[in-house]
Design a protein around this motif. Sequence first.
Motif, PDB file in Angstrom:
ATOM      1  N   ARG A 229       0.806  -1.220   0.000  1.00  0.00           N
ATOM      2  CA  ARG A 229       0.000   0.000   0.000  1.00  0.00           C
ATOM      3  C   ARG A 229       0.841   1.274   0.000  1.00  0.00           C
ATOM      4  O   ARG A 229       0.303   2.373  -0.180  1.00  0.00           O
ATOM      5  CB  ARG A 229      -0.927  -0.009   1.225  1.00  0.00           C
ATOM      6  CG  ARG A 229      -2.048  -1.025   1.110  1.00  0.00           C
ATOM      7  CD  ARG A 229      -2.766  -1.253   2.430  1.00  0.00           C
ATOM      8  NE  ARG A 229      -4.014  -2.006   2.221  1.00  0.00           N
ATOM      9  CZ  ARG A 229      -4.069  -3.307   2.033  1.00  0.00           C
ATOM     10  NH1 ARG A 229      -2.945  -4.016   2.052  1.00  0.00           N
ATOM     11  NH2 ARG A 229      -5.227  -3.920   1.832  1.00  0.00           N
ATOM     12  N   LEU A 230       2.144   1.154   0.190  1.00  0.00           N
ATOM     13  CA  LEU A 230       2.982   2.344   0.339  1.00  0.00           C
ATOM     14  C   LEU A 230       3.066   3.182  -0.934  1.00  0.00           C
ATOM     15  O   LEU A 230       3.404   4.358  -0.871  1.00  0.00           O
ATOM     16  CB  LEU A 230       4.389   1.941   0.787  1.00  0.00           C
ATOM     17  CG  LEU A 230       4.507   1.476   2.245  1.00  0.00           C
ATOM     18  CD1 LEU A 230       5.947   1.088   2.552  1.00  0.00           C
ATOM     19  CD2 LEU A 230       4.024   2.552   3.201  1.00  0.00           C
ATOM     20  N   VAL A 231       2.771   2.590  -2.084  1.00  0.00           N
ATOM     21  CA  VAL A 231       2.827   3.366  -3.324  1.00  0.00           C
ATOM     22  C   VAL A 231       1.895   4.571  -3.241  1.00  0.00           C
ATOM     23  O   VAL A 231       2.215   5.659  -3.749  1.00  0.00           O
ATOM     24  CB  VAL A 231       2.481   2.482  -4.546  1.00  0.00           C
ATOM     25  CG1 VAL A 231       1.059   1.945  -4.465  1.00  0.00           C
ATOM     26  CG2 VAL A 231       2.694   3.263  -5.844  1.00  0.00           C
TER      27      VAL A 231
ATOM     28  N   ARG B 265       1.589  10.636  -2.760  1.00  0.00           N
ATOM     29  CA  ARG B 265       1.182  11.847  -2.046  1.00  0.00           C
ATOM     30  C   ARG B 265       2.394  12.657  -1.587  1.00  0.00           C
ATOM     31  O   ARG B 265       2.380  13.887  -1.614  1.00  0.00           O
ATOM     32  CB  ARG B 265       0.331  11.445  -0.839  1.00  0.00           C
ATOM     33  CG  ARG B 265      -0.442  12.579  -0.207  1.00  0.00           C
ATOM     34  CD  ARG B 265      -1.323  12.048   0.918  1.00  0.00           C
ATOM     35  NE  ARG B 265      -2.232  10.997   0.468  1.00  0.00           N
ATOM     36  CZ  ARG B 265      -3.006  10.288   1.273  1.00  0.00           C
ATOM     37  NH1 ARG B 265      -2.966  10.515   2.589  1.00  0.00           N
ATOM     38  NH2 ARG B 265      -3.811   9.370   0.796  1.00  0.00           N
ATOM     39  N   TYR B 266       3.450  11.954  -1.150  1.00  0.00           N
ATOM     40  CA  TYR B 266       4.653  12.626  -0.618  1.00  0.00           C
ATOM     41  C   TYR B 266       5.880  12.017  -1.300  1.00  0.00           C
ATOM     42  O   TYR B 266       6.571  11.165  -0.732  1.00  0.00           O
ATOM     43  CB  TYR B 266       4.747  12.447   0.895  1.00  0.00           C
ATOM     44  CG  TYR B 266       3.504  12.880   1.634  1.00  0.00           C
ATOM     45  CD1 TYR B 266       3.151  14.229   1.709  1.00  0.00           C
ATOM     46  CD2 TYR B 266       2.672  11.942   2.261  1.00  0.00           C
ATOM     47  CE1 TYR B 266       2.009  14.628   2.380  1.00  0.00           C
ATOM     48  CE2 TYR B 266       1.534  12.334   2.934  1.00  0.00           C
ATOM     49  CZ  TYR B 266       1.201  13.679   2.995  1.00  0.00           C
ATOM     50  OH  TYR B 266       0.074  14.084   3.661  1.00  0.00           O
ATOM     51  N   PRO B 267       6.182  12.444  -2.521  1.00  0.00           N
ATOM     52  CA  PRO B 267       7.250  11.799  -3.296  1.00  0.00           C
ATOM     53  C   PRO B 267       8.649  11.955  -2.719  1.00  0.00           C
ATOM     54  O   PRO B 267       9.547  11.202  -3.098  1.00  0.00           O
ATOM     55  CB  PRO B 267       7.135  12.479  -4.671  1.00  0.00           C
ATOM     56  CG  PRO B 267       6.424  13.763  -4.414  1.00  0.00           C
ATOM     57  CD  PRO B 267       5.495  13.492  -3.281  1.00  0.00           C
ATOM     58  N   GLU B 268       8.859  12.913  -1.812  1.00  0.00           N
ATOM     59  CA  GLU B 268      10.195  13.110  -1.245  1.00  0.00           C
ATOM     60  C   GLU B 268      10.367  12.415   0.101  1.00  0.00           C
ATOM     61  O   GLU B 268      11.383  12.578   0.769  1.00  0.00           O
ATOM     62  CB  GLU B 268      10.484  14.614  -1.101  1.00  0.00           C
ATOM     63  CG  GLU B 268      10.544  15.339  -2.440  1.00  0.00           C
ATOM     64  CD  GLU B 268      10.978  16.780  -2.289  1.00  0.00           C
ATOM     65  OE1 GLU B 268      11.634  17.099  -1.289  1.00  0.00           O
ATOM     66  OE2 GLU B 268      10.650  17.576  -3.177  1.00  0.00           O
TER      67      GLU B 268
ATOM     68  N   ALA C  11       1.599  12.281   8.747  1.00  0.00           N
ATOM     69  CA  ALA C  11       1.243  11.847   7.394  1.00  0.00           C
ATOM     70  C   ALA C  11       1.133  10.326   7.330  1.00  0.00           C
ATOM     71  O   ALA C  11       0.191   9.783   6.733  1.00  0.00           O
ATOM     72  CB  ALA C  11       2.278  12.347   6.391  1.00  0.00           C
ATOM     73  N   PHE C  12       2.070   9.631   7.960  1.00  0.00           N
ATOM     74  CA  PHE C  12       2.044   8.161   7.936  1.00  0.00           C
ATOM     75  C   PHE C  12       0.858   7.641   8.728  1.00  0.00           C
ATOM     76  O   PHE C  12       0.146   6.731   8.275  1.00  0.00           O
ATOM     77  CB  PHE C  12       3.349   7.603   8.497  1.00  0.00           C
ATOM     78  CG  PHE C  12       3.400   6.104   8.510  1.00  0.00           C
ATOM     79  CD1 PHE C  12       3.697   5.399   7.352  1.00  0.00           C
ATOM     80  CD2 PHE C  12       3.127   5.391   9.665  1.00  0.00           C
ATOM     81  CE1 PHE C  12       3.728   4.009   7.350  1.00  0.00           C
ATOM     82  CE2 PHE C  12       3.154   4.008   9.679  1.00  0.00           C
ATOM     83  CZ  PHE C  12       3.456   3.321   8.517  1.00  0.00           C
ATOM     84  N   ARG C  13       0.628   8.214   9.915  1.00  0.00           N
ATOM     85  CA  ARG C  13      -0.500   7.776  10.741  1.00  0.00           C
ATOM     86  C   ARG C  13      -1.829   7.948  10.008  1.00  0.00           C
ATOM     87  O   ARG C  13      -2.656   7.036   9.967  1.00  0.00           O
ATOM     88  CB  ARG C  13      -0.526   8.585  12.038  1.00  0.00           C
ATOM     89  CG  ARG C  13      -1.661   8.240  12.991  1.00  0.00           C
ATOM     90  CD  ARG C  13      -1.915   9.375  13.953  1.00  0.00           C
ATOM     91  NE  ARG C  13      -2.374  10.573  13.250  1.00  0.00           N
ATOM     92  CZ  ARG C  13      -2.318  11.802  13.761  1.00  0.00           C
ATOM     93  NH1 ARG C  13      -1.816  12.006  14.962  1.00  0.00           N
ATOM     94  NH2 ARG C  13      -2.768  12.837  13.052  1.00  0.00           N
ATOM     95  N   ASP C  14      -2.019   9.115   9.387  1.00  0.00           N
ATOM     96  CA  ASP C  14      -3.267   9.368   8.666  1.00  0.00           C
ATOM     97  C   ASP C  14      -3.429   8.419   7.483  1.00  0.00           C
ATOM     98  O   ASP C  14      -4.534   7.943   7.189  1.00  0.00           O
ATOM     99  CB  ASP C  14      -3.315  10.820   8.196  1.00  0.00           C
ATOM    100  CG  ASP C  14      -3.428  11.807   9.355  1.00  0.00           C
ATOM    101  OD1 ASP C  14      -3.702  11.365  10.485  1.00  0.00           O
ATOM    102  OD2 ASP C  14      -3.217  13.018   9.126  1.00  0.00           O
ATOM    103  N   PHE C  15      -2.314   8.143   6.801  1.00  0.00           N
ATOM    104  CA  PHE C  15      -2.349   7.227   5.666  1.00  0.00           C
ATOM    105  C   PHE C  15      -2.785   5.828   6.105  1.00  0.00           C
ATOM    106  O   PHE C  15      -3.659   5.201   5.490  1.00  0.00           O
ATOM    107  CB  PHE C  15      -0.965   7.169   5.014  1.00  0.00           C
ATOM    108  CG  PHE C  15      -0.728   5.955   4.169  1.00  0.00           C
ATOM    109  CD1 PHE C  15      -1.318   5.835   2.919  1.00  0.00           C
ATOM    110  CD2 PHE C  15       0.078   4.919   4.619  1.00  0.00           C
ATOM    111  CE1 PHE C  15      -1.114   4.702   2.144  1.00  0.00           C
ATOM    112  CE2 PHE C  15       0.294   3.789   3.865  1.00  0.00           C
ATOM    113  CZ  PHE C  15      -0.301   3.683   2.624  1.00  0.00           C
TER     114      PHE C  15
END
Length: 319
Positions: A123-125, A130-133, A293-297
């Motif tokens: 799912r990380l793609v 969303r956050y390419p950097e 960002a990771f938590r919300d994702f």
Amino acid sequence: MWHSNLAVSNESGAMDWDKLRIFHAVADAGSLTHAGDVLHLSQSAVSRQIRALEDSLGTTLFHRHARGLILTEQGELLFEATSTMAKKLDTAAARIRDSEEEVFGELKVTTTTGFGTLWLAPRLVKLYERYPELKIDLMLEERVLDLPMREADVAIRMKEPSQADLIRKRLLNIRMCLYASPRYLARAGSPQRVEDMAGHRLICQNPVTPQVTAGAELAQRILAQEIHSTLTVNNYFGVLQGVLNDIGVGILPDYLTADFPDLVRVLPSVESGEVPVFLAYPEELRQSRRVTAFRDFVQEEIMAYRRLQAGAPAGGDMV
């Protein structure tokens, strides 16, 4: 932070920051030469700074021998202190970077091999889109890493974390269930009672392999049926590969049914107890944009999983 190319400070012998930085690099590398490579300093410059630090403290920090350097008891005490300082500096740097508007930089995430390979990594793609950097360091292991000591920034574990000063959120409950491929069942038949498993090959983690207790207990329950043939693997990714390739009936977490709808639930009344899945991170990273960002994702993906499962029979309950 500690390995930046800073100029070596004064020769007064005072225990200044630069000498501590150099000592930490030498203690970490166990070699003057390797530390010099990291610090971009010559071996003689590194050695000079270490001797100056030892002189200022009036003690020997390293035992020197042909194979390298070993910390003395006093050196161990100082290295413990510099390691704590280094982690605090890394934390401060991360919090400073997180004050920026954009989400970027490294995020260290730890979870189990099974959940990381079977649910999270595929799912990380979406997160990268969303956050390419963003730079994710995904550490998959059963060992529980020390979040307050910054061995990782975020953890997803199959039990509630016991460490203090952690923000934690319960993501879902899962169960371990029995699954097989349609091809295997067409060939070997479908067991109707748990006793029928004696005529089937069981694929599972070895009960003594580090894993969630519920999974080990279910494996022991099935193995008690005098199973004649088994395939044991040290993680659920391997178990899944065995099931998908028609080797036998496997014990797998029920969250796989969303991504592998062709799996057939075997003996639906046989399952493990509930296993809670928690996301946790240190209190000091509460304002971190990367962690947020990771938590919300992850929470969005859990909600998507819930919608996908709505109306379908599930092995575990979502929370």
